[in-house]
Design an enzyme around this catalytic site. Structure first.
Site: not given
Length: 1003
Positions: A97, A170
């Protein structure tokens, strides 16, 4: 491609000027079987109770499903989501995501998602990872903006770059503490890794997660979709790519559109993106729990809470496997059963578990949960003594047996139905997003989303079931009393929990570091350099679509208000279409109170809605509130003068809403609560104090940056000082100490003193929002309410508090794996011309410096700068931050950076766009006119400030930075607050004040 994109934006802008783009259409023109832009219409359903028409479609080539909600609402929503169940706890859908939003084929820039936040007037932009799906929604009122964002979102999910560097940033990575210095130790870093360390520091999140894993063994829910930090570091970049290839495909997708933009435009745009895909069979995992043959028990541990009594930190719940979520009526019935059992003072479980002080409040998993394929209902407590754990289990079973035998009071069932009726009628600004959240879990579990919208159909079936009898009793028997699939889940504090986590991470890190070859070490160094270089690189963003200042209306939307007086009380009227609902709000300004008395104000407000009267129990009053209103509330308010940040207004707020037919009853209940509350009801008062203390403590792990910002700001202005006393760390400490008291006689006396001094006619002003036809009814009933109040309050002998700003650094040691921080500086009042400049400056600093330094480099989940126009404070903050000291340096360095940085016109435009997202976002009907009522800010002031924003220049930004930020930095005129893990450098001999409130609570 960028030329095409910009050309498309210009085309859409051109169309928006005429009727072609926003042409009206009727959903009645579509029927089942119609074919549109490669889609087949599967269903067209009018849902009159929600004033909408639902249309479901399927993309013929790929099988992608689409739900369109046609409703006359300008706040249009788009979302694309994917079914993403997992078979491990590496957090692959969560990291995916994040990384999908780090650049795509058509938009090959870093973080187009964050950059679009400032090139748009979106009223909402985000992405969510749930237990078994991932969804990317946005909302906007602007058709050009809608098309721009839809293009970016679609390209992000279907054509992301997913580079290894983005995965490392991330997700997780091995990197030297100083990335380019091999003499510093290698550490685990990564945004999601640190986010989940923060989540697992939150005992409520940990409890819910561990309970769900124990409840559904053998299913996808046995694993953490967000990622367990101990497992995240097992995920490889290749596994991330494979997961995307398998799951982010139209055949596995759901599209949702809502609002008044035409369906055919949506289908044409989405269909164009899907035309090159072929249908596939998406991967599946087991989601259906195999029912047990006997109940089970599971136990887990968490860190002790230093802010709560050490002997009352157990969490215990009973969870019962319920229906398959595909049965929408059974889901509706079970949700209502959960409400009747658990919600409010009159509910049997509240009486048996909370009123008896067996625990401080319900456990986080309490209630009916339909987010999983096999649903469950849980009943539990937190703040339980060791000796009461078994007692809680027995008490829950006793109550279930009693309710099965006696049934529910018909008044409670009627009140529940009334709440559903009222909920349909509220005109909220985010209605489209509310619908999306309401249907998404079921939709990804095979439920027809249209069935989930048809409340009246379910209500009709409910009434038929109630007429037959034994409706809820039979479900209690089936699901809660004779159900072998029952989990007793207990979580206990463990003094070694935090050190064990640190030791586990250290050992896991050592295993990885010890296995590194020289080549691996070289790669880590080069990777650190490459990531730092990429983060510092100035990119060409011309490929990204953007709005311009021309898309911002030069004129603010005005709210027509009328004013009158009733019983010498000023009344503000907002008459508009409200669907037959009256919204009431009253502010009673406070007399001068001592700080000691002020600390009791939040408890006083909660007491009005918790203690009952001498003639009527709170359970009985609560039934009346639910039967005749949409809820009543009492709270504190502190507002800064729009012309002087050293002046403030303090007050108490009463608010509520009801159907117009119940106006008299709403004011009658309010009168009873204000005039007759029984402050001598110490049993209920003790329960209230324990619940409030627990709630405040539990909120820190999720909102630590808010507490840090409030505490730092409390030393700078009187408004923030009072706000912090009433709702910050000071109030949390105060309530925790109160919870340890056995003798509440002094507390009772304080509450009575406040009651004698506040909520009087002479201090009152009222705001009413209603339809024209309800004005006279409100005038009559409101007159009775105001007349019932004393004209003057009893005078208090209190010396007025003089406020002088202080500048200090405060640290709160708390058992978190990551920290929260804030640095706050005094600014100017709302009507000062420099306020707009400071707000634009805060946006520029966040987007062009602090986001990079705090999130990308330091690995915090979030951080930035904000300027609060209403209270006049400029603040820096970080959220779930593993490198707080480096972040404090970033705050300092940001000020030097901004004085030297030259901003382009486009960057300044983007900063203004990001501000106007909030200024021009749609309001719920109940909030219209409230800025005037609460803060005294008129439409003329708003218009003036709007014009100030639009004319801010480069020179203005520089001048504001030098005057307020650089000046404060040089003089040391700022305050800092940090919550979390202690370090050697945060010590009293380094100028820090160490606040050991947790030790005071233990004693």
């Amino acid at each position: 491609m960028s030329t095409q994109i910009l050309f498309a934006s210009r085309m859409l802008r051109s169309k928006a000027k005429g009727a072609a783009f926003l042409r009206p259409y009727s959903s009645s023109t579509y029927t089942t079987g119609d074919r549109l832009h490669g889609y087949t219409v599967k269903q067209v359903k009018r849902v009159p109770e929600l004033e909408l028409t639902a249309i479901t479609l399927e993309h013929e080539k790929t099988g992608a499903r689409h739900l369109h909600i046609n409703r006359e609402d300008s706040n249009n929503v788009f979302a694309v989501g994917f079914h993403t169940p997992v078979s491990d706890s590496t957090g692959v859908p969560h990291i995916l995501e994040h990384t999908t939003l780090c650049g795509s084929d058509h938009y090959p820039v870093r973080d187009p998602f964050f950059k679009m936040l400032n090139r748009s007037l979106a009223t909402f932009m985000n992405a969510f990872t749930a237990s078994d799906y991932t969804i990317y929604p946005f909302a906007t009122t602007n058709p050009v903006d809608y098309a721009n964002l839809r293009n970016v979102y679609m390209d992000a999910v279907f054509h992301p770059r997913l580079t290894k560097l983005d995965f490392k940033q991330e997700g997780w990575r091995l990197e030297h503490e100083v990335p380019t210095d091999t003499t510093t130790p290698i550490q685990f870093k990564g945004v999601v890794y640190n986010e989940m360390k923060g989540q697992y520091s939150d005992s409520n999140y940990l409890y819910y997660s561990r309970m769900q894993q124990a409840m559904f063994p053998g299913t996808t829910y046995e694993f953490s979709s967000g990622g367990d930090p101990s497992d995240i570091t097992n995920l490889s970049h290749e596994e991330l790519l494979n997961f995307h290839n398998q799951h982010y495909h139209p055949s596995n997708a759901r599209f949702y559109t809502y609002g008044n933009f035409p369906l055919e435009d949506h289908l044409a745009a989405v269909g164009e993106q899907l035309k090159n895909f072929e249908r596939i069979t998406p991967p599946t995992v087991n989601k259906v729990a195999v029912p047990w043959t006997a109940p089970k028990k599971a136990t887990s541990t968490c860190a002790p809470d230093p802010l709560s009594p050490p002997d009352k930190q157990n969490k215990i719940s009973l969870s019962f496997l319920a229906n398959d979520s595909s049965d929408t009526f059974e889901t509706f019935s079970m949700r209502l059963l959960g409400y009747l059992l658990l919600d409010g003072h009159a509910s049997p479980m509240y009486k048996a578990l909370i009123d008896t002080n067996l625990g401080t409040e319900f456990s986080v998993n309490t209630g009916y949960d339909s987010s999983t394929r096999s649903t469950c209902l849980s009943i539990g407590l937190q703040g339980v003594k060791d000796s009461d754990v078994e007692l809680v289990q027995g008490r829950i079973k006793e109550v279930l047996e009693q309710v099965k035998t006696e049934g529910f009071d018909p008044i409670r069932i009627e009140a529940a139905i009334h709440q559903l009726e009222l909920g349909q009628k509220h005109k909220t600004a985010d209605f489209g997003l509310t619908i999306m959240h309401g249907i998404t879990s079921g939709w990804f579990n095979g439920v027809d989303p249209v069935d989930l919208l048809q409340l009246n159909k379910n209500l009709d079936a409910l009434k038929q079931g109630l007429d037959k009898g034994n409706f809820f009793e039979s479900r209690i028997e089936k699901y809660l009393l004779n159900n072998p699939h029952t989990l007793v889940f207990t979580m206990k504090p463990d003094a070694s929990y935090a050190t064990d986590l640190v030791a586990e991470e250290k050992e896991r890190l050592a295993v990885k570091v010890n296995s590194l070859t020289e080549s691996d070490k070289t790669e880590i160094l080069e990777q650190g350099k490459a990531l730092e270089s990429a983060q510092d690189k100035t990119e060409n963003l011309s490929c990204l679509p953007t709005l311009t200042l021309k898309d911002i209306s030069p004129k603010a939307k005005r709210t027509v208000l009328d004013h009158s007086g009733i019983c010498n009380t000023p009344v503000q009227w907002r008459t508009t279409a409200t669907n037959g609902i009256t919204y009431f709000r009253a502010i009673s300004t406070l007399p001068v109170l001592s700080d000691e008395l002020k600390m009791y104000l939040p408890l006083f407000c909660d007491s009005l809605l918790s203690l009952g009267t001498r003639e009527q129990t709170m359970a009985s009053i609560d039934d009346e509130i639910r039967l005749f209103t949409g809820g009543l509330r009492a709270s504190t308010t502190t507002s800064t003068s729009h012309s002087d940040i050293d002046l403030m207004e303090e007050g108490l707020v009463l608010s509520g809403n009801c159907l117009d037919r119940n106006i008299d009853k709403m004011y009658t209940i309010l009168t009873k609560l204000v005039r007759e509350t029984n402050f001598d009801n110490t049993d209920k008062l003790k329960t209230l104090i324990m619940g409030n203390a627990s709630g405040l403590v539990n909120s820190i792990a999720d909102s630590g940056h808010v507490f840090a910002r409030a505490y730092a700001g409390s030393t700078l202005t009187p408004t923030m000082r009072n706000s912090e006393l009433l709702g910050g760390m000071s109030q949390m400490n105060f309530m925790s100490q109160m919870a340890a008291k056995e003798d509440l006689s002094d507390v009772v006396n304080k509450l009575k003193t406040i009651a004698d001094a506040v909520l009087k006619q002479s201090s009152l002003r009222v705001a009413i929002t209603c339809g024209e036809d309800a004005v006279s009814s409100n005038e009559k009933a409101l007159s009775g309410f105001i007349s019932s109040l004393p004209i003057q309050g009893k005078p208090l002998v209190c010396d007025p508090n003089t406020f002088t700003p202080e500048y200090k650094k405060t640290f709160f040691p708390l058992p978190f794996a990551v920290n929260f921080s804030a640095k706050v500086i005094r600014g100017v009042p709302y009507t000062h011309p420099d306020g707009a400049k400071l707000q634009v400056l805060s946006s520029l600093m966040t987007n062009h410096y602090l986001h990079r330094e705090i999130r990308e480099k330091n690995g915090a989940y979030g951080g930035g700068a904000r300027y609060a126009g209403l209270n006049g404070l400029f603040s820096f903050y970080s959220y779930r931050d593993p490198r707080t000291l480096a972040t404090l340096d970033s705050y300092h360095n940001a000020i030097d950076w901004v004085t030297k940085r030259v901003f382009s016109d486009q960057e300044i435009t983007e900063a203004k766009l990001s501000i106007f997202q909030g200024i021009d976002s749609p309001q719920s009907v109940s909030e219209e006119g409230m800025l005037q009522f609460v803060n005294g800010i008129s439409d003329e002031m708003r218009q003036w400030r709007r014009e100030e924003f639009l004319k801010v220049t480069q020179d203005d930004i520089k001048a504001a930075a030098e005057t307020y930020l650089l000046g404060s930095e040089k003089d040391g005129h700022y305050s800092v607050a940090v919550l979390g893990e202690a370090t050697d450098k945060i010590a009293e001999d380094n100028g820090w004040s160490i606040n050991q409130w947790g030790e005071a609570v233990k004693q």
